[in-house]
Design a protein around this motif. Structure first.
Motif, PDB file in Angstrom:
ATOM      1  N   UNK A  60       0.830  -1.205   0.000  1.00  0.00           N
ATOM      2  CA  UNK A  60       0.000   0.000   0.000  1.00  0.00           C
ATOM      3  C   UNK A  60       0.869   1.261   0.000  1.00  0.00           C
ATOM      4  N   UNK A  61       1.944   1.239   0.791  1.00  0.00           N
ATOM      5  CA  UNK A  61       2.835   2.402   0.853  1.00  0.00           C
ATOM      6  C   UNK A  61       3.548   2.616  -0.474  1.00  0.00           C
ATOM      7  N   UNK A  62       3.991   1.535  -1.121  1.00  0.00           N
ATOM      8  CA  UNK A  62       4.637   1.656  -2.435  1.00  0.00           C
ATOM      9  C   UNK A  62       3.674   2.249  -3.455  1.00  0.00           C
ATOM     10  N   UNK A  63       2.433   1.767  -3.428  1.00  0.00           N
ATOM     11  CA  UNK A  63       1.420   2.280  -4.362  1.00  0.00           C
ATOM     12  C   UNK A  63       1.185   3.765  -4.125  1.00  0.00           C
ATOM     13  N   UNK A  64       1.063   4.153  -2.859  1.00  0.00           N
ATOM     14  CA  UNK A  64       0.813   5.555  -2.548  1.00  0.00           C
ATOM     15  C   UNK A  64       1.984   6.428  -2.977  1.00  0.00           C
ATOM     16  N   UNK A  65       3.206   5.931  -2.798  1.00  0.00           N
ATOM     17  CA  UNK A  65       4.394   6.726  -3.147  1.00  0.00           C
ATOM     18  C   UNK A  65       4.493   6.942  -4.658  1.00  0.00           C
ATOM     19  N   UNK A  66       4.274   5.874  -5.421  1.00  0.00           N
ATOM     20  CA  UNK A  66       4.419   5.977  -6.882  1.00  0.00           C
ATOM     21  C   UNK A  66       3.131   6.404  -7.573  1.00  0.00           C
ATOM     22  N   UNK A  67       2.035   6.475  -6.844  1.00  0.00           N
ATOM     23  CA  UNK A  67       0.780   6.917  -7.434  1.00  0.00           C
ATOM     24  C   UNK A  67       0.083   5.876  -8.276  1.00  0.00           C
ATOM     25  N   UNK A  68       0.437   4.594  -8.092  1.00  0.00           N
ATOM     26  CA  UNK A  68      -0.231   3.496  -8.783  1.00  0.00           C
ATOM     27  C   UNK A  68      -0.982   2.663  -7.746  1.00  0.00           C
ATOM     28  N   UNK A  69      -2.205   2.273  -8.054  1.00  0.00           N
ATOM     29  CA  UNK A  69      -2.982   1.497  -7.097  1.00  0.00           C
ATOM     30  C   UNK A  69      -3.440   0.199  -7.731  1.00  0.00           C
ATOM     31  N   UNK A  76      -4.753   2.068  -0.153  1.00  0.00           N
ATOM     32  CA  UNK A  76      -3.485   2.785  -0.157  1.00  0.00           C
ATOM     33  C   UNK A  76      -3.645   4.276   0.131  1.00  0.00           C
ATOM     34  N   UNK A  77      -4.741   4.884  -0.327  1.00  0.00           N
ATOM     35  CA  UNK A  77      -4.928   6.321  -0.143  1.00  0.00           C
ATOM     36  C   UNK A  77      -5.126   6.662   1.340  1.00  0.00           C
ATOM     37  N   UNK A  78      -5.536   5.681   2.122  1.00  0.00           N
ATOM     38  CA  UNK A  78      -5.761   5.939   3.539  1.00  0.00           C
ATOM     39  C   UNK A  78      -4.534   5.618   4.379  1.00  0.00           C
TER      40      UNK A  78
END
Length: 399
Positions: A334-343, A391-393
């Protein structure tokens, strides 16, 4: 590199030139340097470890990679600079320290002046697009710790020699199979938590090469040969790697002569090159900031021979061998997705890259994939549906 850049600026703008000195990396300020600095002139380039050696009359401090400087000892060194007027901090992973060090340092540096995400830099071409690949690891079946007991749950415990997480025999085999599945001519860096794990992983990869020996060309076998990169050892340690050897290996990696690197904390931060195509995090690190920093080693932009931009492939292993590691793995993704903006499950046709999860190993035929879980998966924890994390949360804990 920073020291040389400042010298270039001094030569280009002599009216603003000041003496430049280096503190750290085995060097210390000389009496002449201290005298010059005491008179109010000079620029010091130092490592974080050398903060306590800065002259007390320092007026301006610029901390790069501020997340690494947000420790108790280093914040105390900043507080000791009584004449400090301005403090600027820069970091690519703001607010992700689990111990609250970011907030403590932020009380000194003040509010955020500017903030940009990976997607902002991606559009300018300053970083490479990223593709996140997550692999569920069940730790059973053909990847069991004990191949003669495929349904046995891995032993519990967390130490250098424990088999619960990183030093799991099946896990090393899993990573070796992943490496063999990826293109052999692309450069890969695998991160592991300790030198003992690196040695066992290399043995698993070498065993995989022997299994595929007849199907591989001499060049492919050479590309799959693992090289260990390690720095945390003293001269009396059997794993000691001299500085000259490390520098030679890094140079060979940059030249493309080494295609597969197995690294401990060495190369995790500060290693900037655009030759890395795949970053594989096989460490199961609890520290999310470490995972993101490691993934960034492949984020330097590069144009391929066909004129298309390089897409960095980030590979993370989601450990399902224990409920605790299961939750940590999902949180890390989730943190990786949030950092790179991919979900996960969300497509954005306007951007390159994305996020995808492999519930079963893609290198195994579909009708054989049940073997990676258990002979009776319906009765195990691993067969239950994974909880969905938003991830957004995601919000890191703070002290």
């Amino acid at each position: 590199q920073l020291l040389e850049k400042i010298k270039e600026l001094n030569a280009a703008y002599p009216e603003y030139a000041e003496p430049v000195m280096l503190s750290g990396l085995g060097r210390s300020l000389s009496k002449k340097d201290l005298k010059t600095l005491g008179e109010g002139e000079g620029i010091v380039v130092c490592t974080h470890a050398g903060l306590q050696n800065l002259p007390p009359n320092t007026k301006l401090l610029l901390l790069d990679e501020a997340h690494a400087a947000a420790t108790t000892k280093r914040i105390k060194a900043v507080l000791a600079l009584k004449d400090l007027k301005k403090l600027y901090t820069l970091t690519g992973t703001a607010g992700l320290r689990g111990d609250g060090g970011d907030e403590a340092l932020g009380t000194l540096s003040g509010g955020t002046l500017a903030s940009k995400g990976h997607e902002d830099f991606e559009t300018t071409g300053r970083v490479a697009p990223a593709q996140i690949n997550a692999y569920n690891f069940w730790g059973k079946g053909i990847y069991a710790e004990n191949p003669y007991m495929p349904d046995q749950t891995p032993q519990e415990g967390y130490s250098l020699h424990a088999t619960w997480v990183e030093n799991h025999r099946g896990r090393h085999q899993f990573v070796a199979d992943l490496v063999a599945w990826l293109p052999d001519d692309e450069i890969k860096v695998i991160f592991v938590p300790h030198i003992l794990h690196a040695i066992r992983l290399c043995k698993a990869i070498e065993k995989k090469i022997k299994e595929l020996y007849g199907d591989l060309t001499p060049q492919q076998r050479a590309n799959l040969k693992p090289e260990i990169f390690h720095a945390k050892a003293d001269k009396n340690d059997r794993f000691y790697m001299p500085k000259e050897v490390r520098e030679a290996k890094v140079a060979a990696l940059v030249r493309g002569e080494i295609k597969l690197a197995v690294a401990t904390d060495f190369l995790s931060t500060g290693f900037d090159t655009n030759v890395i195509d795949h970053v594989i995090d096989a460490s199961g690190q609890k520290a999310i900031i470490t995972n993101i920093q490691r993934s960034g080693r492949g984020s330097r932009p590069k144009m391929r021979p066909d004129g298309t931009p390089k897409i960095t492939q980030i590979h993370t292993i989601l450990d399902k061998t224990h409920p605790v590691m299961h939750k940590l793995g999902e949180k890390r993704l989730s943190a990786l997705c949030a950092y790179y903006g991919h979900f996960e499950g969300v497509e954005n046709p306007e951007r390159l890259g994305g996020c995808r999860r492999f519930v079963e190993p893609p290198w195994i035929e579909p009708d054989e994939r049940i073997k990676v879980r258990s002979t009776n998966p319906e009765e195990t924890f691993h067969a239950k549906a994974a909880p969905v994390f938003d991830p957004s949360a995601y919000r890191p804990k703070s002290a």
